[in-house]
Design an enzyme around this catalytic site. Sequence first.
Site, PDB file in Angstrom:
ATOM      1  N   GLU A  16       0.880  -1.109  -0.045  1.00 18.57           N
ATOM      2  CA  GLU A  16       0.194   0.170  -0.046  1.00 18.57           C
ATOM      3  C   GLU A  16       1.010   1.259  -0.132  1.00 18.57           C
ATOM      4  O   GLU A  16       1.899   1.335   0.713  1.00 18.57           O
ATOM      5  CB  GLU A  16      -0.972   0.037   1.433  1.00 18.57           C
ATOM      6  CG  GLU A  16      -1.812  -1.190   1.285  1.00 18.57           C
ATOM      7  CD  GLU A  16      -3.039  -1.021   0.298  1.00 18.57           C
ATOM      8  OE1 GLU A  16      -3.225   0.077  -0.206  1.00 18.57           O
ATOM      9  OE2 GLU A  16      -3.682  -2.083  -0.219  1.00 18.57           O
ATOM     10  N   HIS A  55      -3.864  -2.471  -7.972  1.00 13.56           N
ATOM     11  CA  HIS A  55      -5.488  -2.852  -7.822  1.00 13.56           C
ATOM     12  C   HIS A  55      -6.293  -2.642  -8.879  1.00 13.56           C
ATOM     13  O   HIS A  55      -7.313  -3.377  -9.376  1.00 13.56           O
ATOM     14  CB  HIS A  55      -5.997  -2.164  -6.776  1.00 13.56           C
ATOM     15  CG  HIS A  55      -5.859  -2.849  -5.370  1.00 13.56           C
ATOM     16  ND1 HIS A  55      -5.732  -2.224  -4.125  1.00 13.56           N
ATOM     17  CD2 HIS A  55      -5.865  -4.045  -5.134  1.00 13.56           C
ATOM     18  CE1 HIS A  55      -5.641  -2.880  -3.332  1.00 13.56           C
ATOM     19  NE2 HIS A  55      -5.625  -3.881  -3.798  1.00 13.56           N
ATOM     20  N   ASP A  65      -6.625   2.289  -7.698  1.00 18.34           N
ATOM     21  CA  ASP A  65      -5.076   2.546  -7.107  1.00 18.34           C
ATOM     22  C   ASP A  65      -4.412   1.573  -7.943  1.00 18.34           C
ATOM     23  O   ASP A  65      -4.628   0.735  -8.238  1.00 18.34           O
ATOM     24  CB  ASP A  65      -5.072   2.517  -5.634  1.00 18.34           C
ATOM     25  CG  ASP A  65      -5.523   1.126  -4.928  1.00 18.34           C
ATOM     26  OD1 ASP A  65      -6.502   0.533  -5.242  1.00 18.34           O
ATOM     27  OD2 ASP A  65      -4.833   0.637  -4.407  1.00 18.34           O
TER      28      ASP A  65
END
Length: 83
Positions: A16, A55, A65
């Site tokens: 992330e 993603h 994202d």
Amino acid sequence: SFQGRSRCNDYAIGIELEGTDTLPYTDAQYQALGELTDFITRYYPRITLGRIVGHNDIAPGRKTDPGAAFDWARYRMRVAGFK
């Protein structure tokens, strides 16, 4: 699904990054991501550039994202060894 396999979260490594679809990512983020990618690919050599996706590639229409602000060319050049 990814490359013909479903349930990606069962076998994927997720990274992330703090950011948005529209604001540029920082030099520090690209540096850290590149170093982490180097580490992961050293221990998991089957993870190649062709298997590193966002993603938005796995769940288009549902996930956005890392978004248009992420410079994939910059990241891939860094991972390919053009630091």
